[in-house]
Scaffold this motif. Structure first.
Motif, PDB file in Angstrom:
ATOM      1  N   ARG A 104     -37.208  17.581 -33.843  1.00 29.28           N
ATOM      2  CA  ARG A 104     -37.674  17.435 -35.231  1.00 29.28           C
ATOM      3  C   ARG A 104     -37.358  16.044 -35.768  1.00 29.28           C
ATOM      4  N   VAL A 105     -36.174  15.508 -35.441  1.00 22.82           N
ATOM      5  CA  VAL A 105     -35.799  14.152 -35.870  1.00 22.82           C
ATOM      6  C   VAL A 105     -36.781  13.140 -35.290  1.00 22.82           C
ATOM      7  N   ILE A 106     -37.122  13.290 -34.016  1.00 23.76           N
ATOM      8  CA  ILE A 106     -38.049  12.366 -33.358  1.00 23.76           C
ATOM      9  C   ILE A 106     -39.441  12.472 -33.982  1.00 23.76           C
ATOM     10  N   ALA A 107     -39.885  13.704 -34.231  1.00 24.37           N
ATOM     11  CA  ALA A 107     -41.220  13.899 -34.809  1.00 24.37           C
ATOM     12  C   ALA A 107     -41.307  13.292 -36.205  1.00 24.37           C
ATOM     13  N   LEU A 108     -40.326  13.544 -37.043  1.00 30.57           N
ATOM     14  CA  LEU A 108     -40.346  12.983 -38.401  1.00 30.57           C
ATOM     15  C   LEU A 108     -40.256  11.464 -38.381  1.00 30.57           C
ATOM     16  N   THR A 109     -39.503  10.916 -37.449  1.00 32.64           N
ATOM     17  CA  THR A 109     -39.366   9.460 -37.372  1.00 32.64           C
ATOM     18  C   THR A 109     -40.705   8.812 -37.079  1.00 32.64           C
ATOM     19  N   ARG A 110     -41.506   9.449 -36.273  1.00 31.12           N
ATOM     20  CA  ARG A 110     -42.811   8.885 -35.900  1.00 31.12           C
ATOM     21  C   ARG A 110     -43.859   9.051 -36.993  1.00 31.12           C
ATOM     22  N   SER A 123     -35.073   5.498 -43.124  1.00 31.71           N
ATOM     23  CA  SER A 123     -33.796   4.946 -42.694  1.00 31.71           C
ATOM     24  C   SER A 123     -33.001   6.141 -42.160  1.00 31.71           C
ATOM     25  N   THR A 124     -31.926   5.876 -41.479  1.00 27.76           N
ATOM     26  CA  THR A 124     -31.153   6.989 -40.917  1.00 27.76           C
ATOM     27  C   THR A 124     -30.648   7.914 -42.014  1.00 27.76           C
ATOM     28  N   ARG A 125     -30.220   7.307 -43.118  1.00 27.51           N
ATOM     29  CA  ARG A 125     -29.670   8.112 -44.216  1.00 27.51           C
ATOM     30  C   ARG A 125     -30.749   8.914 -44.942  1.00 27.51           C
ATOM     31  N   VAL A 144     -28.713  10.794 -36.383  1.00 30.58           N
ATOM     32  CA  VAL A 144     -30.080  10.250 -36.435  1.00 30.58           C
ATOM     33  C   VAL A 144     -30.105   8.872 -35.774  1.00 30.58           C
ATOM     34  N   ALA A 145     -29.107   8.050 -36.061  1.00 29.70           N
ATOM     35  CA  ALA A 145     -29.043   6.710 -35.473  1.00 29.70           C
ATOM     36  C   ALA A 145     -28.897   6.791 -33.957  1.00 29.70           C
ATOM     37  N   ARG A 146     -28.104   7.740 -33.478  1.00 30.70           N
ATOM     38  CA  ARG A 146     -27.920   7.890 -32.036  1.00 30.70           C
ATOM     39  C   ARG A 146     -29.227   8.305 -31.355  1.00 30.70           C
ATOM     40  N   VAL A 147     -29.948   9.247 -31.981  1.00 29.56           N
ATOM     41  CA  VAL A 147     -31.235   9.677 -31.424  1.00 29.56           C
ATOM     42  C   VAL A 147     -32.200   8.501 -31.379  1.00 29.56           C
ATOM     43  N   TRP A 148     -32.253   7.726 -32.441  1.00 28.47           N
ATOM     44  CA  TRP A 148     -33.147   6.571 -32.473  1.00 28.47           C
ATOM     45  C   TRP A 148     -32.784   5.574 -31.369  1.00 28.47           C
ATOM     46  N   LYS A 154     -37.762   2.525 -33.599  1.00 29.99           N
ATOM     47  CA  LYS A 154     -37.454   1.519 -34.616  1.00 29.99           C
ATOM     48  C   LYS A 154     -38.450   1.664 -35.757  1.00 29.99           C
ATOM     49  N   PRO A 155     -38.228   2.619 -36.637  1.00 30.38           N
ATOM     50  CA  PRO A 155     -39.220   2.879 -37.697  1.00 30.38           C
ATOM     51  C   PRO A 155     -39.386   1.701 -38.655  1.00 30.38           C
ATOM     52  N   HIS A 156     -38.404   0.862 -38.792  1.00 30.90           N
ATOM     53  CA  HIS A 156     -38.523  -0.281 -39.696  1.00 30.90           C
ATOM     54  C   HIS A 156     -39.442  -1.350 -39.113  1.00 30.90           C
ATOM     55  N   ARG A 157     -39.768  -1.252 -37.844  1.00 31.49           N
ATOM     56  CA  ARG A 157     -40.645  -2.236 -37.206  1.00 31.49           C
ATOM     57  C   ARG A 157     -42.024  -1.679 -36.926  1.00 31.49           C
ATOM     58  N   SER A 158     -42.265  -0.439 -37.343  1.00 31.89           N
ATOM     59  CA  SER A 158     -43.588   0.134 -37.096  1.00 31.89           C
ATOM     60  C   SER A 158     -44.573  -0.354 -38.145  1.00 31.89           C
ATOM     61  N   GLY A 159     -45.841  -0.213 -37.862  1.00 30.46           N
ATOM     62  CA  GLY A 159     -46.870  -0.697 -38.790  1.00 30.46           C
ATOM     63  C   GLY A 159     -47.223  -2.143 -38.475  1.00 30.46           C
ATOM     64  N   THR A 160     -47.951  -2.734 -39.357  1.00 27.96           N
ATOM     65  CA  THR A 160     -48.402  -4.120 -39.117  1.00 27.96           C
ATOM     66  C   THR A 160     -47.914  -5.001 -40.227  1.00 27.96           C
ATOM     67  N   PHE A 161     -47.837  -6.254 -39.936  1.00 28.79           N
ATOM     68  CA  PHE A 161     -47.417  -7.241 -40.927  1.00 28.79           C
ATOM     69  C   PHE A 161     -48.645  -7.665 -41.733  1.00 28.79           C
TER      70      PHE A 161
END
Length: 162
Positions: A104-110, A123-125, A144-148, A154-161
């Motif tokens: 579930r953590v992985i799915a929500l992160t994506r 963010s992890t928090r 959450v940080a360990r799973v990531w 790296k959800p903070h790096r997803s998407g486009t600039f």
């Protein structure tokens, strides 16, 4: 205490353990073997020494253990034989979080955070807080940080600039 010797050259240990010459040979082999853990070899020596008629106090001094340990080794050997000399396997660390929670953590992160949260990424928090409030799953942000880290997310790096 009177010891009765049987034809097979057996010895009675003070705690009631009955050692035959065959068992004493097994214990000698175990005590001198390099292939067994040192603690098992020590327990074999303790039982062997008691089978030879040494006093509990002397055995404890020779082995460098407490007299209570001598009694415990003899009792375990009397109850379970050679298996009693093995240390009981202690349980490993329990799994704190079931695999479904990890998934579930992985799915929500994506996925993107809900629109009403106003967040662009997790963010992890915030993910740990969301899981607790919305889904009733209590995990720490450390988890959450360990799973990531393990999944290289790296959800903070997803998407486009832009």
């Amino acid at each position: 205490m009177i010891l009765f010797m049987e034809p097979e050259a057996s010895v009675i240990v003070e705690s009631g353990v009955h050692l035959t010459s065959e068992q004493m040979a097994e214990l000698r082999e175990l005590a001198g073997s390099r292939d067994v853990p040192a603690d098992v070899a020590l327990r074999a020596r303790i039982v062997l020494w008691s089978g030879e008629g040494r006093r509990r106090k002397d055995i404890a001094e020779l082995a460098g253990v407490a007299p209570l340990t001598v009694d415990r080794c003899k009792t375990r050997y009397a109850e379970r034989g050679l298996a009693g000399l093995e240390e009981k396997r202690r349980g490993g660390p329990r799994t704190q979080v079931p695999p479904q929670v990890r998934a579930r953590v992985i799915a929500l992160t994506r996925m993107s955070p809900p629109a009403e949260s106003g967040l662009s990424h997790w963010s992890t928090r915030t993910l740990a807080d969301h899981l607790k409030r919305r889904e009733g799953i209590s995990v720490s942000w450390h988890y959450v940080a360990r799973v990531w880290r393990e999944e290289n997310l790296k959800p903070h790096r997803s998407g486009t600039f832009t």
